[in-house]
Scaffold this motif. Structure first.
Motif, PDB file in Angstrom:
ATOM      1  N   PRO A  18       0.771  -1.315  -0.004  1.00  0.00           N
ATOM      2  CA  PRO A  18       0.001  -0.014   0.026  1.00  0.00           C
ATOM      3  C   PRO A  18       0.870   1.135   0.041  1.00  0.00           C
ATOM      4  N   GLU A  19       0.401   2.413  -0.380  1.00  0.00           N
ATOM      5  CA  GLU A  19       1.084   3.447  -0.596  1.00  0.00           C
ATOM      6  C   GLU A  19       2.040   4.009   0.675  1.00  0.00           C
ATOM      7  N   MET A  20       1.394   4.110   1.582  1.00  0.00           N
ATOM      8  CA  MET A  20       2.074   4.428   2.774  1.00  0.00           C
ATOM      9  C   MET A  20       3.253   3.601   3.150  1.00  0.00           C
ATOM     10  N   ASN A  21       3.189   2.258   3.296  1.00  0.00           N
ATOM     11  CA  ASN A  21       4.306   1.407   3.327  1.00  0.00           C
ATOM     12  C   ASN A  21       5.435   1.592   2.364  1.00  0.00           C
ATOM     13  N   ARG A  22       4.791   1.648   0.847  1.00  0.00           N
ATOM     14  CA  ARG A  22       5.926   1.758  -0.184  1.00  0.00           C
ATOM     15  C   ARG A  22       6.730   3.101   0.198  1.00  0.00           C
ATOM     16  N   LYS A  23       6.030   4.224   0.519  1.00  0.00           N
ATOM     17  CA  LYS A  23       6.585   5.498   0.787  1.00  0.00           C
ATOM     18  C   LYS A  23       7.827   5.354   2.288  1.00  0.00           C
TER      19      LYS A  23
ATOM     20  N   GLU B 119      10.886   3.249   0.739  1.00  0.00           N
ATOM     21  CA  GLU B 119      11.568   4.159  -0.208  1.00  0.00           C
ATOM     22  C   GLU B 119      12.572   5.093   0.392  1.00  0.00           C
TER      23      GLU B 119
ATOM     24  N   THR C 221       8.813  -8.080   2.336  1.00  0.00           N
ATOM     25  CA  THR C 221       9.184  -6.739   2.588  1.00  0.00           C
ATOM     26  C   THR C 221      10.717  -6.949   2.874  1.00  0.00           C
TER      27      THR C 221
ATOM     28  N   SER D 198      -5.363  -3.000  -4.364  1.00  0.00           N
ATOM     29  CA  SER D 198      -4.043  -3.823  -4.046  1.00  0.00           C
ATOM     30  C   SER D 198      -4.433  -5.392  -4.589  1.00  0.00           C
TER      31      SER D 198
ATOM     32  N   GLN E 148      -4.287  -5.160  -8.439  1.00  0.00           N
ATOM     33  CA  GLN E 148      -2.959  -5.315  -8.902  1.00  0.00           C
ATOM     34  C   GLN E 148      -2.145  -6.528  -8.870  1.00  0.00           C
TER      35      GLN E 148
END
Ligand SMILES: Nc1ncnc2c1ncn2[C@@H]1O[C@H](COP(=O)(O)OP(=O)(O)OP(=O)(O)O)[C@@H](O)[C@H]1O
Ligand SMILES: [Mg+2]
Length: 266
Positions: free
Chosen positions: A37-42, A45, A81, A199, A202
């Motif tokens: 999800p967007e938050m974890n990807r950020k 990164e 992860t 997700s 995807q």
């Protein structure tokens, strides 16, 4: 070939290595796709970017983060992860073997924890402790199990003395049971949950990609597998693909429905 044959002599307990050693290449092979999800990807990164700017952070006297805790239900990508991070950081991953670490003899568990942390301090790596709650449960709930209370104290010391040459990553399904003092030691926290519709879509697309399928299949599968974890979805889609291959035909919604029933997830 022995899995640990290329390691830097991992410490041993009960006659076996305390962890399994994965080279960055082996980590890369484990992560074909990772849907975050967007938050974890950020978060991931940013974490990787910061570690690539060590000197700049030193110049500013800002410590770099290197202690990550991931929590959430099974099959949502926590272990994956950790492998991804090791791959991106080009560091080996040491998957700690809890069965080797935890010992019923007085003081032995703490001493094992110390050894594996000392190894990670001396050898840059991602030290990954899965099922972290097995060691880091609240001391209150462990009053009668004095050995584990002592182990938590050792873990606290080890986390404080960890330095910054390696990364410590812990994962758990039971965040509420972690000792609060341990919890505070982490500079990076990531929550994992069952995939939402976006997700799921995807991930299913990635799994079906390149396989001949009925028109509109992804949407239908996405709806049917609501509430499943990523790991469940993977197993169901693989099962369905096997059915299609046996029949020498395209993947159909019937294959998915049948596989779902056979697998009976959730
Ligand atoms: N976010 C994800 N993106 C892509 N694949 C995933 C994801 N989560 C799980 N999977 C698939 O499910 C398998 C198991 O995932 P993983 O081991 O990372 O789960 P986990 O969250 O660590 O579960 P547990 O709490 O049981 O240890 C992976 O090897 C992968 O095939
Ligand atoms: Mg896991």
């Amino acid at each position: 070939m022995n899995k640990n044959s290329n390691n830097q002599r991992l410490p041993r307990a009960k006659g076996i290595d305390m962890g399994t050693y994965y080279t960055p290449k082996e980590c890369a092979r484990k992560v074909k796709y990772l849907v975050l999800p967007e938050m974890n990807r950020k978060i991931v990164e940013e974490f990787i970017t910061i570690l690539g700017m060590r000197e700049t952070f030193e110049e500013h006297h800002v410590p770099i983060p290197n202690k990550v805790v991931m929590y959430g239900p099974p099959g949502t990508g926590k272990t994956l992860t950790a492998f991804y991070m090791a791959q991106m950081l080009e560091l080996p991953l040491i998957l700690v073997r809890l069965d080797a670490i935890i010992h019923s003899h007085l003081g032995e568990t703490g001493s094992n924890i110390r050894k594996i942390f000392e190894y990670a301090k001396a050898t840059p790596c991602v030290l990954f402790l899965d099922e972290f709650d097995a060691i880091a449960r609240t001391r209150e709930s462990n009053d009668e199990v004095k050995e584990m209370a002592r182990a938590v104290n050792t873990l606290l010391q080890c986390l404080d003395d960890f330095g910054d040459s390696s990364i410590f990553v812990a994962a758990t399904n039971l965040a509420n049971e972690l000792d609060r003092a341990i919890w505070r030691r982490f500079d990076t926290k990531m929550t994992y949950s069952l995939p939402d519709e976006f997700s799921r879509h995807q991930y299913i697309e990635l799994l079906i990609n390149g396989f001949e399928g009925e028109h509109g299949l992804t949407e239908e599968v996405c709806e049917h597998l609501a509430g499943c974890s990523f790991a469940d979805i993977e197993q169901i889609v693989l099962k369905a693909k096997r059915k299609a291959i046996i029949e020498h035909g395209p993947l159909t919604r019937e294959h998915i429905f049948l596989s779902y029933e056979e697998y009976s997830p959730c």
